[in-house]
Motif scaffolding. Structure first.
Motif, PDB file in Angstrom:
ATOM      1  N   SER A 144       0.839  -1.199   0.000  1.00 20.25           N
ATOM      2  CA  SER A 144       0.000   0.000   0.000  1.00 20.25           C
ATOM      3  C   SER A 144       0.877   1.254   0.000  1.00 20.25           C
ATOM      4  CB  SER A 144      -0.924   0.007   1.215  1.00 20.25           C
ATOM      5  OG  SER A 144      -1.749   1.152   1.237  1.00 20.25           O
ATOM      6  N   CYS A 145       1.953   1.217   0.753  1.00 21.35           N
ATOM      7  CA  CYS A 145       2.899   2.344   0.773  1.00 21.35           C
ATOM      8  C   CYS A 145       3.555   2.527  -0.593  1.00 21.35           C
ATOM      9  CB  CYS A 145       3.968   2.115   1.838  1.00 21.35           C
ATOM     10  SG  CYS A 145       3.363   2.172   3.539  1.00 21.35           S
ATOM     11  N   ILE A 146       3.893   1.411  -1.252  1.00 21.68           N
ATOM     12  CA  ILE A 146       4.471   1.491  -2.595  1.00 21.68           C
ATOM     13  C   ILE A 146       3.475   2.138  -3.555  1.00 21.68           C
ATOM     14  CG2 ILE A 146       5.243   0.128  -4.583  1.00 21.68           C
ATOM     15  CD1 ILE A 146       6.465  -1.861  -2.654  1.00 21.68           C
ATOM     16  N   ALA A 147       2.211   1.725  -3.454  1.00 19.60           N
ATOM     17  CA  ALA A 147       1.179   2.299  -4.323  1.00 19.60           C
ATOM     18  C   ALA A 147       1.030   3.796  -4.078  1.00 19.60           C
ATOM     19  CB  ALA A 147      -0.153   1.589  -4.083  1.00 19.60           C
ATOM     20  N   CYS A 148       1.067   4.199  -2.815  1.00 23.04           N
ATOM     21  CA  CYS A 148       0.960   5.614  -2.466  1.00 23.04           C
ATOM     22  C   CYS A 148       2.085   6.421  -3.117  1.00 23.04           C
ATOM     23  CB  CYS A 148       0.990   5.785  -0.951  1.00 23.04           C
ATOM     24  SG  CYS A 148       0.980   7.500  -0.400  1.00 23.04           S
ATOM     25  N   VAL A 149       3.299   5.918  -3.010  1.00 24.65           N
ATOM     26  CA  VAL A 149       4.451   6.610  -3.609  1.00 24.65           C
ATOM     27  C   VAL A 149       4.322   6.653  -5.128  1.00 24.65           C
ATOM     28  CG1 VAL A 149       6.945   6.500  -3.957  1.00 24.65           C
ATOM     29  CG2 VAL A 149       5.981   6.034  -1.695  1.00 24.65           C
ATOM     30  N   ALA A 150       3.827   5.563  -5.724  1.00 26.15           N
ATOM     31  CA  ALA A 150       3.690   5.501  -7.179  1.00 26.15           C
ATOM     32  C   ALA A 150       2.657   6.517  -7.677  1.00 26.15           C
ATOM     33  CB  ALA A 150       3.289   4.088  -7.608  1.00 26.15           C
ATOM     34  N   TYR A 151       1.535   6.611  -6.985  1.00 28.79           N
ATOM     35  CA  TYR A 151       0.510   7.577  -7.401  1.00 28.79           C
ATOM     36  C   TYR A 151       0.993   9.014  -7.166  1.00 28.79           C
ATOM     37  CZ  TYR A 151      -3.015   3.926  -8.052  1.00 28.79           C
ATOM     38  OH  TYR A 151      -3.716   2.840  -8.508  1.00 28.79           O
ATOM     39  N   ALA A 152       1.687   9.251  -6.048  1.00 29.34           N
ATOM     40  CA  ALA A 152       2.224  10.582  -5.781  1.00 29.34           C
ATOM     41  C   ALA A 152       3.265  10.964  -6.833  1.00 29.34           C
ATOM     42  CB  ALA A 152       2.845  10.628  -4.388  1.00 29.34           C
ATOM     43  N   THR A 153       4.038   9.988  -7.288  1.00 31.63           N
ATOM     44  CA  THR A 153       5.026  10.243  -8.333  1.00 31.63           C
ATOM     45  C   THR A 153       4.342  10.634  -9.641  1.00 31.63           C
ATOM     46  OG1 THR A 153       6.556   8.657  -7.327  1.00 31.63           O
ATOM     47  CG2 THR A 153       6.949   9.247  -9.631  1.00 31.63           C
ATOM     48  N   GLU A 154       3.229   9.972  -9.962  1.00 33.02           N
ATOM     49  CA  GLU A 154       2.490  10.349 -11.178  1.00 33.02           C
ATOM     50  C   GLU A 154       1.994  11.787 -11.088  1.00 33.02           C
ATOM     51  OE1 GLU A 154      -1.508   9.256 -13.774  1.00 33.02           O
ATOM     52  OE2 GLU A 154      -0.714   7.770 -12.357  1.00 33.02           O
ATOM     53  N   VAL A 155       1.487  12.172  -9.925  1.00 31.77           N
ATOM     54  CA  VAL A 155       1.037  13.553  -9.743  1.00 31.77           C
ATOM     55  C   VAL A 155       2.204  14.520  -9.953  1.00 31.77           C
ATOM     56  CG1 VAL A 155       0.098  15.228  -8.092  1.00 31.77           C
ATOM     57  CG2 VAL A 155      -0.848  12.913  -8.198  1.00 31.77           C
ATOM     58  N   ALA A 156       3.350  14.190  -9.380  1.00 30.48           N
ATOM     59  CA  ALA A 156       4.525  15.057  -9.520  1.00 30.48           C
ATOM     60  C   ALA A 156       4.985  15.152 -10.978  1.00 30.48           C
ATOM     61  CB  ALA A 156       5.660  14.532  -8.647  1.00 30.48           C
ATOM     62  N   TRP A 157       4.893  14.050 -11.721  1.00 29.94           N
ATOM     63  CA  TRP A 157       5.315  14.037 -13.113  1.00 29.94           C
ATOM     64  C   TRP A 157       4.357  14.801 -14.029  1.00 29.94           C
ATOM     65  CZ3 TRP A 157       7.088   8.312 -14.337  1.00 29.94           C
ATOM     66  CH2 TRP A 157       8.326   8.080 -13.702  1.00 29.94           C
ATOM     67  N   THR A 158       3.060  14.705 -13.767  1.00 30.84           N
ATOM     68  CA  THR A 158       2.069  15.213 -14.725  1.00 30.84           C
ATOM     69  C   THR A 158       1.425  16.528 -14.308  1.00 30.84           C
ATOM     70  OG1 THR A 158       0.332  13.866 -13.665  1.00 30.84           O
ATOM     71  CG2 THR A 158       1.507  12.888 -15.536  1.00 30.84           C
ATOM     72  N   ARG A 159       1.782  17.066 -13.163  1.00 27.18           N
ATOM     73  CA  ARG A 159       1.191  18.346 -12.744  1.00 27.18           C
ATOM     74  C   ARG A 159       1.677  19.467 -13.663  1.00 27.18           C
ATOM     75  NH1 ARG A 159       4.614  21.694 -10.004  1.00 27.18           N
ATOM     76  NH2 ARG A 159       6.625  20.811  -9.353  1.00 27.18           N
ATOM     77  N   ALA A 160       0.935  20.575 -13.634  1.00 21.82           N
ATOM     78  CA  ALA A 160       1.267  21.708 -14.501  1.00 21.82           C
ATOM     79  C   ALA A 160       2.581  22.350 -14.083  1.00 21.82           C
ATOM     80  CB  ALA A 160       0.148  22.749 -14.436  1.00 21.82           C
ATOM     81  N   ARG A 161       3.331  22.763 -15.081  1.00 18.67           N
ATOM     82  CA  ARG A 161       4.585  23.484 -14.846  1.00 18.67           C
ATOM     83  C   ARG A 161       4.570  24.780 -15.645  1.00 18.67           C
ATOM     84  NH1 ARG A 161       5.762  18.242 -14.148  1.00 18.67           N
ATOM     85  NH2 ARG A 161       7.213  17.694 -12.480  1.00 18.67           N
ATOM     86  N   PRO A 162       5.378  25.750 -15.252  1.00 16.25           N
ATOM     87  CA  PRO A 162       5.384  27.042 -15.958  1.00 16.25           C
ATOM     88  C   PRO A 162       5.538  26.882 -17.462  1.00 16.25           C
ATOM     89  CG  PRO A 162       6.694  27.192 -13.966  1.00 16.25           C
ATOM     90  CD  PRO A 162       6.308  25.747 -14.105  1.00 16.25           C
TER      91      PRO A 162
END
Length: 322
Positions: A144-162
């Motif tokens: 479950s912790c691995i899944a949490c990190v994986a989903y958080a990583t996707e958010v970090a990768w795909t969030r808007a940037r300048p």
């Protein structure tokens, strides 16, 4: 309505970015070999292993165990749908905005898995006797912790940037909307027992605040997911700013009233945990009344800070039609 964030542009686009400097390959098995595709396979695997381990020994009795099991199954199912859509190149046929849906889900999934990774071991696993069931439950918590990190990583990768073109939900205010609704849901879980607030009109007002702000934030999310922002009678940017300001003011009243009437003896509150007889013993799968009151007070402060940040970042958004 497409948006541009001054330092980040939000508009319609058929390609998506992984945040790694290259577009995601869709409509082909090669989508699975792309970094974002591999990350989603990790999400799929970790959630599948988590609920399989728990299901194999029936270690999900009680509301906390049920919540964790639901979290893993739900995240697995939606991640599978996203992979199928990506593999088949079916984004244009998907009923929701593909600019906004994957990152919205990833943010919710990260929060869901985080809550399961905390709640499951603290309210369930520690009360299991040593043996096969406990070992499986501990392993499930790890995945479950691995899944949490994986989903958080996707958010970090795909969030808007300048300077990037993206959907509203990939911006900071969009992600904050997800956090605000999630925290509100946790608050609702803690105040599910009416005795916590029915004896005081001020506490009933706090519950109304939580409900009103949750509905408003959920409406903003649904409007973006459905690409229905042009249905509002007022400009969408004005709606977002007004929503954030109203919610901030409402939560400010709740932050004052909830602790005052729950923990101040002059207003019928209980300042010390020791005075709550239900908290004297440790019960598996149960959170006593005083702990619930404290949790709601803390979560109210968390959501107030989220709305402050939401208001600040919303003022920096520039919306453009394309």
């Amino acid at each position: 309505m497409p948006v541009t964030v001054t330092r980040t542009t939000i508009t319609t686009t058929t390609s998506s970015s992984s945040g790694l400097g290259s577009p995601t390959i869709v409509g082909s098995p090669r989508a699975l070999t792309h970094p974002l595709g591999l990350l989603r396979l990790l999400q799929l695997l970790s959630t599948c292993v988590a609920f399989s381990l728990v299901a194999s020994v029936g270690a999900w009795i009680g509301p906390m165990g049920n919540w964790s099991m639901f979290t893993w199954c739900f995240c697995f199912a939606v991640t599978l749908v996203i992979l199928i859509v990506e593999l088949g190149g079916l984004q244009s046929r998907f009923p929701l905005s593909w600019r906004n849906f994957p990152i919205t889900f990833a943010c919710y999934a990260a929060l869901f898995c985080l809550s399961a990774s905390i709640i499951y071991p603290t309210t369930y696993v520690q009360f299991l006797s040593h043996g096969r069931s406990r070992d499986h439950a501990i392993a499930a918590t790890f995945f479950s912790c691995i899944a949490c990190v994986a989903y958080a990583t996707e958010v970090a990768w795909t969030r808007a940037r300048p300077g990037e073109i993206t959907g509203y939900m990939a911006t900071v205010p969009g992600l904050l909307k997800v956090l605000e609704t999630f925290v509100a849901c946790i608050i609702f879980a803690f105040i599910s027992s009416p005795y916590l607030y029915q004896h005081q009109p001020a506490l009933e007002w706090c519950v109304a605040v939580y409900a009103i702000c949750f509905i408003l934030a959920a409406v903003a999310i649904l409007l973006n997911l459905g690409d229905c922002t042009n249905m509002l009678p007022i400009p969408f940017p004005s709606f977002l700013s007004g929503l954030a300001l109203l919610s901030l003011l409402l939560y400010a009243t709740a932050l004052v009233l909830w602790p005052l009437y729950q923990f101040d003896e002059k207003y019928g509150g209980q300042p010390r945990r020791s005075k709550d007889m239900n908290c004297s013993d440790r019960h598996p799968h149960y959170v006593c009344g005083w702990d619930r009151r404290l949790a709601v007070a803390i979560l109210t402060a968390v959501n107030l800070l989220a709305y402050v940040a939401d208001l600040v970042y919303s003022a920096r958004l520039v919306f453009v039609k394309v």
